[in-house]
Design a protein around this motif. Structure first.
Motif, PDB file in Angstrom:
ATOM      1  N   LEU A  51       0.825  -1.209   0.000  1.00  0.00           N
ATOM      2  CA  LEU A  51       0.000   0.000   0.000  1.00  0.00           C
ATOM      3  C   LEU A  51       0.858   1.258   0.000  1.00  0.00           C
ATOM      4  O   LEU A  51       1.852   1.350   0.723  1.00  0.00           O
ATOM      5  CB  LEU A  51      -0.904   0.011   1.229  1.00  0.00           C
ATOM      6  CG  LEU A  51      -1.868   1.199   1.302  1.00  0.00           C
ATOM      7  CD1 LEU A  51      -3.281   0.742   1.597  1.00  0.00           C
ATOM      8  CD2 LEU A  51      -1.402   2.193   2.364  1.00  0.00           C
ATOM      9  N   ARG A  52       0.464   2.217  -0.805  1.00  0.00           N
ATOM     10  CA  ARG A  52       1.128   3.526  -0.839  1.00  0.00           C
ATOM     11  C   ARG A  52       0.338   4.500   0.035  1.00  0.00           C
ATOM     12  O   ARG A  52      -0.821   4.805  -0.274  1.00  0.00           O
ATOM     13  CB  ARG A  52       1.215   4.046  -2.270  1.00  0.00           C
ATOM     14  CG  ARG A  52       2.095   3.209  -3.188  1.00  0.00           C
ATOM     15  CD  ARG A  52       2.205   3.817  -4.582  1.00  0.00           C
ATOM     16  NE  ARG A  52       0.912   3.959  -5.238  1.00  0.00           N
ATOM     17  CZ  ARG A  52       0.305   5.118  -5.459  1.00  0.00           C
ATOM     18  NH1 ARG A  52       0.849   6.257  -5.049  1.00  0.00           N
ATOM     19  NH2 ARG A  52      -0.864   5.144  -6.070  1.00  0.00           N
ATOM     20  N   PRO A  53       0.914   5.014   1.109  1.00  0.00           N
ATOM     21  CA  PRO A  53       0.174   5.902   2.006  1.00  0.00           C
ATOM     22  C   PRO A  53      -0.420   7.118   1.304  1.00  0.00           C
ATOM     23  O   PRO A  53      -1.512   7.574   1.671  1.00  0.00           O
ATOM     24  CB  PRO A  53       1.240   6.320   3.035  1.00  0.00           C
ATOM     25  CG  PRO A  53       2.189   5.169   3.054  1.00  0.00           C
ATOM     26  CD  PRO A  53       2.254   4.683   1.637  1.00  0.00           C
ATOM     27  N   GLU A  54       0.258   7.632   0.291  1.00  0.00           N
ATOM     28  CA  GLU A  54      -0.243   8.833  -0.385  1.00  0.00           C
ATOM     29  C   GLU A  54      -1.545   8.579  -1.151  1.00  0.00           C
ATOM     30  O   GLU A  54      -2.254   9.526  -1.524  1.00  0.00           O
ATOM     31  CB  GLU A  54       0.821   9.403  -1.331  1.00  0.00           C
ATOM     32  CG  GLU A  54       1.256   8.470  -2.449  1.00  0.00           C
ATOM     33  CD  GLU A  54       2.411   7.568  -2.051  1.00  0.00           C
ATOM     34  OE1 GLU A  54       3.056   7.032  -2.969  1.00  0.00           O
ATOM     35  OE2 GLU A  54       2.664   7.417  -0.836  1.00  0.00           O
ATOM     36  N   ALA A  55      -1.888   7.305  -1.365  1.00  0.00           N
ATOM     37  CA  ALA A  55      -3.124   6.975  -2.085  1.00  0.00           C
ATOM     38  C   ALA A  55      -4.342   6.973  -1.173  1.00  0.00           C
ATOM     39  O   ALA A  55      -5.478   6.902  -1.647  1.00  0.00           O
ATOM     40  CB  ALA A  55      -2.981   5.612  -2.763  1.00  0.00           C
ATOM     41  N   VAL A  56      -4.124   7.059   0.127  1.00  0.00           N
ATOM     42  CA  VAL A  56      -5.217   7.008   1.095  1.00  0.00           C
ATOM     43  C   VAL A  56      -5.794   8.407   1.289  1.00  0.00           C
ATOM     44  O   VAL A  56      -5.051   9.359   1.550  1.00  0.00           O
ATOM     45  CB  VAL A  56      -4.715   6.438   2.441  1.00  0.00           C
ATOM     46  CG1 VAL A  56      -5.802   6.516   3.505  1.00  0.00           C
ATOM     47  CG2 VAL A  56      -4.249   5.002   2.259  1.00  0.00           C
ATOM     48  N   CYS A  57      -7.119   8.531   1.193  1.00  0.00           N
ATOM     49  CA  CYS A  57      -7.718   9.870   1.320  1.00  0.00           C
ATOM     50  C   CYS A  57      -8.908   9.909   2.283  1.00  0.00           C
ATOM     51  O   CYS A  57      -9.621  10.904   2.345  1.00  0.00           O
ATOM     52  CB  CYS A  57      -8.133  10.398  -0.052  1.00  0.00           C
ATOM     53  SG  CYS A  57      -9.268   9.344  -0.960  1.00  0.00           S
ATOM     54  N   SER A  58      -9.131   8.845   3.037  1.00  0.00           N
ATOM     55  CA  SER A  58     -10.206   8.815   4.031  1.00  0.00           C
ATOM     56  C   SER A  58      -9.820   7.852   5.141  1.00  0.00           C
ATOM     57  O   SER A  58      -9.093   6.875   4.905  1.00  0.00           O
ATOM     58  CB  SER A  58     -11.520   8.353   3.381  1.00  0.00           C
ATOM     59  OG  SER A  58     -12.470   7.978   4.366  1.00  0.00           O
ATOM     60  N   TRP A  59     -10.318   8.093   6.338  1.00  0.00           N
ATOM     61  CA  TRP A  59      -9.992   7.197   7.447  1.00  0.00           C
ATOM     62  C   TRP A  59     -10.457   5.780   7.168  1.00  0.00           C
ATOM     63  O   TRP A  59      -9.842   4.815   7.624  1.00  0.00           O
ATOM     64  CB  TRP A  59     -10.578   7.717   8.760  1.00  0.00           C
ATOM     65  CG  TRP A  59     -12.052   7.488   8.960  1.00  0.00           C
ATOM     66  CD1 TRP A  59     -13.066   8.311   8.605  1.00  0.00           C
ATOM     67  CD2 TRP A  59     -12.665   6.349   9.592  1.00  0.00           C
ATOM     68  NE1 TRP A  59     -14.281   7.780   8.957  1.00  0.00           N
ATOM     69  CE2 TRP A  59     -14.064   6.571   9.568  1.00  0.00           C
ATOM     70  CE3 TRP A  59     -12.177   5.177  10.162  1.00  0.00           C
ATOM     71  CZ2 TRP A  59     -14.982   5.667  10.096  1.00  0.00           C
ATOM     72  CZ3 TRP A  59     -13.087   4.265  10.680  1.00  0.00           C
ATOM     73  CH2 TRP A  59     -14.470   4.509  10.653  1.00  0.00           C
ATOM     74  N   ARG A  60     -11.521   5.615   6.386  1.00  0.00           N
ATOM     75  CA  ARG A  60     -12.035   4.288   6.072  1.00  0.00           C
ATOM     76  C   ARG A  60     -11.094   3.504   5.160  1.00  0.00           C
ATOM     77  O   ARG A  60     -11.207   2.286   5.061  1.00  0.00           O
ATOM     78  CB  ARG A  60     -13.412   4.394   5.418  1.00  0.00           C
ATOM     79  CG  ARG A  60     -14.504   4.839   6.383  1.00  0.00           C
ATOM     80  CD  ARG A  60     -15.849   4.970   5.689  1.00  0.00           C
ATOM     81  NE  ARG A  60     -16.904   5.187   6.672  1.00  0.00           N
ATOM     82  CZ  ARG A  60     -17.553   4.227   7.302  1.00  0.00           C
ATOM     83  NH1 ARG A  60     -17.259   2.960   7.052  1.00  0.00           N
ATOM     84  NH2 ARG A  60     -18.494   4.491   8.184  1.00  0.00           N
ATOM     85  N   GLN A  61     -10.175   4.176   4.505  1.00  0.00           N
ATOM     86  CA  GLN A  61      -9.217   3.513   3.623  1.00  0.00           C
ATOM     87  C   GLN A  61      -7.901   3.183   4.329  1.00  0.00           C
ATOM     88  O   GLN A  61      -7.021   2.568   3.737  1.00  0.00           O
ATOM     89  CB  GLN A  61      -8.927   4.404   2.404  1.00  0.00           C
ATOM     90  CG  GLN A  61     -10.138   4.688   1.537  1.00  0.00           C
ATOM     91  CD  GLN A  61      -9.817   5.694   0.440  1.00  0.00           C
ATOM     92  OE1 GLN A  61      -8.828   6.432   0.513  1.00  0.00           O
ATOM     93  NE2 GLN A  61     -10.649   5.728  -0.584  1.00  0.00           N
ATOM     94  N   ILE A  62      -7.786   3.585   5.566  1.00  0.00           N
ATOM     95  CA  ILE A  62      -6.536   3.357   6.297  1.00  0.00           C
ATOM     96  C   ILE A  62      -6.494   1.909   6.774  1.00  0.00           C
ATOM     97  O   ILE A  62      -7.384   1.461   7.506  1.00  0.00           O
ATOM     98  CB  ILE A  62      -6.429   4.329   7.485  1.00  0.00           C
ATOM     99  CG1 ILE A  62      -6.327   5.776   6.975  1.00  0.00           C
ATOM    100  CG2 ILE A  62      -5.237   3.984   8.370  1.00  0.00           C
ATOM    101  CD1 ILE A  62      -6.371   6.830   8.069  1.00  0.00           C
TER     102      ILE A  62
END
Length: 342
Positions: free
Chosen positions: A52-63
């Motif tokens: 997983l690339r952290p920069e691709a995450v944009c919501s807490w639900r995607q963490i």
């Protein structure tokens, strides 16, 4: 990781905001996630194993949530573990490795625990009593720390840990009644049942609040929460709605409480999901359908906010009901934890 002065300044800013009801949860969640993805070596290794690339995450639900077992295998913390102000450890009753939570800044725990309690019940003063067999011998238990902080912040003089003296418990309850102060009894579930079975019914003032903290596992035949609360209400001569439960764990810094029923409600800075344990980033289970409990706790800024627990739960509106432990195979992600040399 950013230079130490910059990182500490960011932490101070986060500390001032995370319990603010007007704060943007997603903004805070992403801020904490990016810090943890970069500077928490255990979590970083796990994310890399997931690809997983952290920069691709944009919501807490995607963490991605870290399986709670990770706390048994390595220091889940941002920065060196030796900088922790507190180290909480699980009971280790199962005979396996004990979980450790390195709490770098105790103010995050204090703010969360005290602010949530104040919002629910006010600032008191309360007369507190704690009946916590199995915990009083463990100074590294997070529950012990929480109750101590509540006593210091909101407790009337005389509030105390009373186990194993039932006369002292009764004396504090009577003292609270004479002074017109609410009486709050925190107790491990098995300990409270043992107390009532050994000494018989113990009538508490009618405005008392009993908060059971779990702790049935490996102690006696496990009871469902409704039966447990019925027995406690009967034994303490209180209405059923005066029996609450507290949900907390070594790996979290915030707590959820029931409010006279069986549904736990987290504070605004802790969110939850009920998910497929094999696909925790997939869609939530429909309301009432059991799944794995996933928690996101902003107070865990210096460790990891997103945790996949081993609890089986269902969503009930704005809260969750815990049905027990997940049965069967270990949660998806356990192998990745081990393969990543955590």
């Amino acid at each position: 990781m950013k230079s130490q002065p910059v990182a500490l300044k960011a932490a101070e800013h986060f500390l001032a905001r995370f319990t603010d009801p007007e704060a943007d949860f997603d903004e805070l969640a992403l801020e904490a996630f990016r810090l943890q993805a970069a500077a928490n070596s255990v979590y970083r290794a796990y994310l890399q194993a997931l690809g997983l690339r952290p920069e691709a995450v944009c919501s807490w639900r995607q963490i991605p949530p870290l399986p709670v077992e990770a706390f048994r295998y390595g220091p889940v913390c941002v920065g060196p573990p030796e900088e922790a102000e507190l180290i909480f450890q699980s009971s280790g009753t199962s005979g396996s490795l004990r979980s450790r939570h390195y709490v770098r800044d105790r103010r995050f725990y204090d703010r969360s625990a005290l602010e949530h309690f104040r919002r629910l019940l006010g600032s008191g003063p309360f007369v507190f009593a704690a009946w916590l067999p199995g915990y009083v011998e463990r100074p590294d238990a997070s529950l012990l720390y929480m109750v101590e902080r509540l006593m210091e912040a909101f407790g009337e003089e005389g509030s105390a840990f009373v186990y194993p003296d039932p006369d002292r418990l009764q004396g504090l309850a009577e003292r609270a009644h004479r002074r017109g102060c609410p009486f709050v009894l925190f107790g491990a579930a098995f300990g409270l049942l043992d107390l009532l079975e050994t000494y018989g019914p113990l009538a508490l003032p009618p405005d008392s609040l009993v908060i059971e903290t779990g702790g049935m596992k490996n102690r006696r035949r496990e009871l469902d929460r409704q039966t447990l609360h019925h027995l406690l209400a009967e034994g303490f001569r209180l209405p059923r709605e005066r029996i609450w439960s507290e949900y907390g764990m070594t790996e979290l810094l915030s707590q959820a409480y029931t409010r006279g029923g069986t549904v736990f409600y987290p504070p605004p800075w802790m969110r939850f999901r009920v998910v497929d344990p094999e696909d925790p980033l997939g869609p939530d289970r429909p309301e009432g359908e059991p799944g794995a409990l996933l928690l996101f706790d902003l107070a865990c800024y210096w460790s990891v906010c997103a945790i996949l627990t081993q609890d089986r739960a269902v969503r009930r509106g704005e809260g969750f009901e815990v049905l027990g432990r997940l049965a069967g195979a270990p949660l998806r992600g356990c192998n990745l934890l081990l393969e990543s040399d955590l």
